[in-house]
Design a protein around this motif. Structure first.
Motif, PDB file in Angstrom:
ATOM      1  N   TRP A 101      40.869  47.603 -14.599  1.00 21.80           N
ATOM      2  CA  TRP A 101      40.192  48.896 -14.628  1.00 21.80           C
ATOM      3  C   TRP A 101      40.712  49.740 -15.789  1.00 21.80           C
ATOM      4  CZ3 TRP A 101      36.011  50.211 -11.778  1.00 21.80           C
ATOM      5  CH2 TRP A 101      35.666  49.313 -10.768  1.00 21.80           C
ATOM      6  N   GLU A 102      40.773  49.142 -16.955  1.00 23.29           N
ATOM      7  CA  GLU A 102      41.174  49.841 -18.166  1.00 23.29           C
ATOM      8  C   GLU A 102      39.984  49.953 -19.102  1.00 23.29           C
ATOM      9  OE1 GLU A 102      45.600  48.731 -19.375  1.00 23.29           O
ATOM     10  OE2 GLU A 102      44.272  47.009 -19.425  1.00 23.29           O
ATOM     11  N   ARG A 103      40.130  50.778 -20.103  1.00 22.35           N
ATOM     12  CA  ARG A 103      39.122  50.801 -21.155  1.00 22.35           C
ATOM     13  C   ARG A 103      39.185  49.471 -21.892  1.00 22.35           C
ATOM     14  NH1 ARG A 103      39.822  55.423 -25.216  1.00 22.35           N
ATOM     15  NH2 ARG A 103      41.520  54.054 -25.748  1.00 22.35           N
ATOM     16  N   PRO A 104      38.055  48.952 -22.366  1.00 22.20           N
ATOM     17  CA  PRO A 104      38.067  47.680 -23.092  1.00 22.20           C
ATOM     18  C   PRO A 104      39.022  47.699 -24.291  1.00 22.20           C
ATOM     19  CG  PRO A 104      35.823  48.300 -22.578  1.00 22.20           C
ATOM     20  CD  PRO A 104      36.691  49.463 -22.175  1.00 22.20           C
ATOM     21  N   GLU A 105      39.161  48.857 -24.914  1.00 22.35           N
ATOM     22  CA  GLU A 105      40.040  48.971 -26.076  1.00 22.35           C
ATOM     23  C   GLU A 105      41.505  48.756 -25.713  1.00 22.35           C
ATOM     24  OE1 GLU A 105      37.974  51.442 -25.073  1.00 22.35           O
ATOM     25  OE2 GLU A 105      36.371  51.306 -26.529  1.00 22.35           O
ATOM     26  N   ASP A 106      41.871  49.024 -24.448  1.00 23.37           N
ATOM     27  CA  ASP A 106      43.261  48.915 -24.011  1.00 23.37           C
ATOM     28  C   ASP A 106      43.586  47.595 -23.325  1.00 23.37           C
ATOM     29  OD1 ASP A 106      43.664  51.475 -24.968  1.00 23.37           O
ATOM     30  OD2 ASP A 106      43.294  52.413 -23.023  1.00 23.37           O
ATOM     31  N   ASP A 152      38.187  40.104 -16.150  1.00 27.17           N
ATOM     32  CA  ASP A 152      37.712  41.391 -16.671  1.00 27.17           C
ATOM     33  C   ASP A 152      37.390  42.371 -15.541  1.00 27.17           C
ATOM     34  OD1 ASP A 152      37.987  40.456 -19.215  1.00 27.17           O
ATOM     35  OD2 ASP A 152      35.844  40.284 -19.639  1.00 27.17           O
TER      36      ASP A 152
END
Length: 84
Positions: free
Chosen positions: A59-64, A55
């Motif tokens: 470095w993405e949004r959690p949704e992506d 995790d």
């Protein structure tokens, strides 16, 4: 999240003016979340979701995110004294 909620609770006071309602709402949301984690399944405490190593590399949004989100819990058959 427990640490953040505790610090927010300790820092909430009369000098916050109209923002005190937002602080109280944030504290309420966090405490409701903790209660839901504690009572979702009898005799089981959910303590985390996801793998911190993978995790934190993303470095993405959690949704992506498309990585597996493992749910960690402790119970009589899966003890975990350091989180309970």
């Amino acid at each position: 999240m427990a640490y953040t909620t505790t610090m927010l609770s300790w820092g909430t006071g009369k000098r916050m003016g109209p923002e005190i309602q937002n602080a109280r709402a944030a504290i309420r949301w966090a405490t409701d979340y903790f209660i839901k984690c504690a009572i979702a399944t009898p005799n089981t405490l959910y303590v985390g979701v996801g793998d911190p190593t993978t995790d934190h590399k993303c470095w993405e949004r959690p949704e992506d995110m498309d990585t597996a989100q493992t749910v960690y819990s402790v119970s009589a058959s899966k003890p975990g004294s350091d989180v309970a």
